[in-house]
Design an enzyme around this catalytic site. Structure first.
Site, PDB file in Angstrom:
ATOM      1  N   ASP A  98       0.825  -1.209   0.000  1.00  8.89           N
ATOM      2  CA  ASP A  98       0.000   0.000   0.000  1.00  8.89           C
ATOM      3  C   ASP A  98       0.861   1.263   0.000  1.00  8.89           C
ATOM      4  O   ASP A  98       0.646   2.182  -0.789  1.00  8.89           O
ATOM      5  CB  ASP A  98      -0.908  -0.002   1.236  1.00  8.89           C
TER       6      ASP A  98
ATOM      7  N   ASP B 129      -9.303  -2.961   1.708  1.00 11.29           N
ATOM      8  CA  ASP B 129      -9.312  -2.327   3.025  1.00 11.29           C
ATOM      9  C   ASP B 129     -10.318  -2.975   3.960  1.00 11.29           C
ATOM     10  O   ASP B 129     -10.322  -2.711   5.163  1.00 11.29           O
ATOM     11  CB  ASP B 129      -9.630  -0.830   2.885  1.00 11.29           C
TER      12      ASP B 129
END
Length: 533
Positions: free
Chosen positions: A382, A435
């Site tokens: 990420d 997420d």
């Protein structure tokens, strides 16, 4: 009990969801501003509303973008000035106009000269503003390209797209009186919709984690008392076929595969490529909805799947399953056809939530050791693709993909989204499936661990990880606010607030060793194995 065919379909839904993309939380109408700021050319790019009137009748409102130079526009329409629109001659506004543009809105085409040269020509002719129709919509050209001297441009300069320009051309070429008002409403960094998005994400994690326990029929305990040890073992073996247990190697391979796929999307994204993702999303969403609906119905009415029919090429299937599949298919097709409608986010969120619930029933983490490998790899993934990739590719790869750059107006559906409620520009707040899925794998493990070890809410791990996940999302949106809306890698905040919290609690309670090398299969009784299948 699910069939082997259903298991294969669920695996397809799993890999469709996990291997597509892990999107960052990003503002879908933000602009990266990496051109140098020079004296007289230090404004930010801002969205502009170009409100039109044709022969005194209010027409379309076109969206434009301000230049890095020139006068600033008012934030509200009442503070703006309505000006008559006049084409420059020559149309590219690269030399003095032979038509009178004094006190008017000068409208020009892209042409061969720079935007700063156009602005200087329009200003010297007495124009009160300059509106440029740019076929290519190259945002960098609205900066100070090849200009190193301070600028003294005091009129507002706005660029609109070819579609907006065609509307003006049609009206003005027909000799109609066109008037234009420019104003630039301020876009709030955060919106009330993030509260609902937060609730949606946290609710999905809770629901997906507890789904296995909720979906287990109430009569399971009684049935087990009647089963022999041999029958119980057979049931466990059948159930195990439906579960994909993630190991450390799988976690590493996933991150490598996800990075490769992200680069493919970045370099080769097009409308047909996004269409492939839309089709895969629909297939996974149909399977997810089917699984959730059938599970809910059979939990209430145990015998509703007894009536079965034989379908050529597909084999024997229950009437309930066929009816539910057809309904889910119609729902997904309706969403795909109307995916650009203002209400399409509802269908996308329903399909996405059902898909994620199903994925988290199929994919499972065996212990915290594997969870640490997976989440730490995703954590680095990420941060790299959001914050470090601009040093290599000159822009954030993940944010570019999330915005759907070069996709021909199509957007990737692998996210939950909700309309911005208080934003004059509209748009959506969004959160990528990753997420929810990555922390969801950990919270699902915590829920199963608490059930297997008979822990309560307070002395267990599930409740605390849900709280940590909620705070992690809050910190994500706080980071979005502090960084002026720049896309955020949500796992930067979610991993410490979930995995970090779990490790700390395990250390404090002296249970970290058990969590680290926990083997649910060896520690589970036959009863627990069926309940969690």
């Amino acid at each position: 009990m699910m069939t082997c065919s259903r298991s294969r379909h669920q695996l397809g839904a799993l890999f469709c969801a996990l291997f597509l993309i892990r999107l960052a939380i990003a503002d879908d109408a933000s602009y990266d501003d990496d051109t140098p700021k020079l004296p007289g050319c230090d404004h930010e790019y801002n969205l502009v509303k170009v409100q039109t009137w044709v022969n005194g009748v209010e027409g379309d409102t076109i969206t434009g973008v301000t230049a890095r130079f020139g006068a600033l526009l008012p934030a509200v329409a009442k503070d703006g000035v309505i000006l008559s629109a006049v084409f420059t001659n020559p149309l590219n506004c690269c030399s003095n106009s032979s038509t009178k543009i004094s006190g008017s809105m000068a409208v020009s085409a892209r042409g061969d000269c720079s935007f700063t040269e156009k602005a200087e020509v329009a200003q010297s002719g007495g124009a009160s503003a300059l509106l440029v129709i740019n076929d290519e919509e190259v945002l960098a050209e609205m900066g100070c390209v090849n200009n190193s001297t301070p600028l003294d441009i005091t009129i507002p300069v706005v660029m609109i797209s070819k579609s907006g320009g065609d509307y003006l051309n049609t009206s003005m070429m027909n000799g109609q009186n066109v008037k234009i008002l420019l104003y630039a409403p301020e876009r709030p960094i955060t919106d009330y919709s993030v509260i609902f998005l937060w609730m949606m994400a946290v609710g999905t994690v809770i629901c997906a984690s507890m789904w296995s326990g909720f979906a287990t029929p109430k009569e399971t305990d009684e049935r087990y008392n009647e089963l022999s040890e041999k029958a119980g073992s057979a049931l466990r073996d059948d159930s195990e076929k439906e579960i994909v247990e993630i190991n450390s190697m799988t976690a590493v391979i996933f991150v490598i595969s996800a990075s490769t796929f992200l680069l493919l999307l970045y370099f080769f994204m097009s409308s047909w490529f996004v269409w492939i993702l839309i089709v895969l999303f629909c297939i996974g969403g149909i399977e997810g909805m089917h699984s959730c609906i059938v599970t809910l119905i059979t939990r209430k009415w145990r015998n509703c799947q007894e009536k079965k029919i034989d379908i050529p090429l597909f084999g024997e299937s229950s009437v309930l399953s066929i009816i539910v599949t057809l309904c889910c298919l119609v729902f997904a097709i309706f969403w795909a056809v109307h995916r650009h409608a203002s209400y399409s986010w509802i269908g996308q969120d329903i399909l996405g939530i059902c898909l994620m619930i199903t994925v988290l029933q199929v994919a499972r983490l065996p212990n915290i050791k594997v969870a640490a490998v997976l989440l730490c790899c995703a954590f680095v993934y990420d941060i790299f693709w959001v914050f470090i990739s601009p040093l290599i590719f000159h822009q954030s790869v993940m944010i570019a993909v999330a915005r759907g750059d070069n996709s021909g107006g199509e957007s990737i559906p692998m996210l939950l989204r909700i309309p911005r409620l208080a934003d004059p520009w509209g748009g959506y707040d969004m959160i990528g499936f990753g997420d929810i899925l990555f922390p969801g794998l950990l919270t699902s493990f915590a829920y199963r661990f608490d059930r297997e070890t008979r822990k309560g809410l307070a002395n267990g791990y599930f409740l605390w990880l849900i709280i940590g996940y909620g705070f992690g999302l809050f910190f994500t949106y706080l980071g979005l606010y502090l960084m002026n809306g720049h896309g955020q890698p949500a796992l930067l905040y979610l991993v410490p607030c979930t995995l970090g919290l779990c490790v700390i609690l395990g250390l404090i309670r002296g249970e970290l060793k058990d969590l680290w090398s926990y083997d649910m299969e060896s520690s589970s009784s036959p009863k627990a194995s069926l309940a969690n299948a």
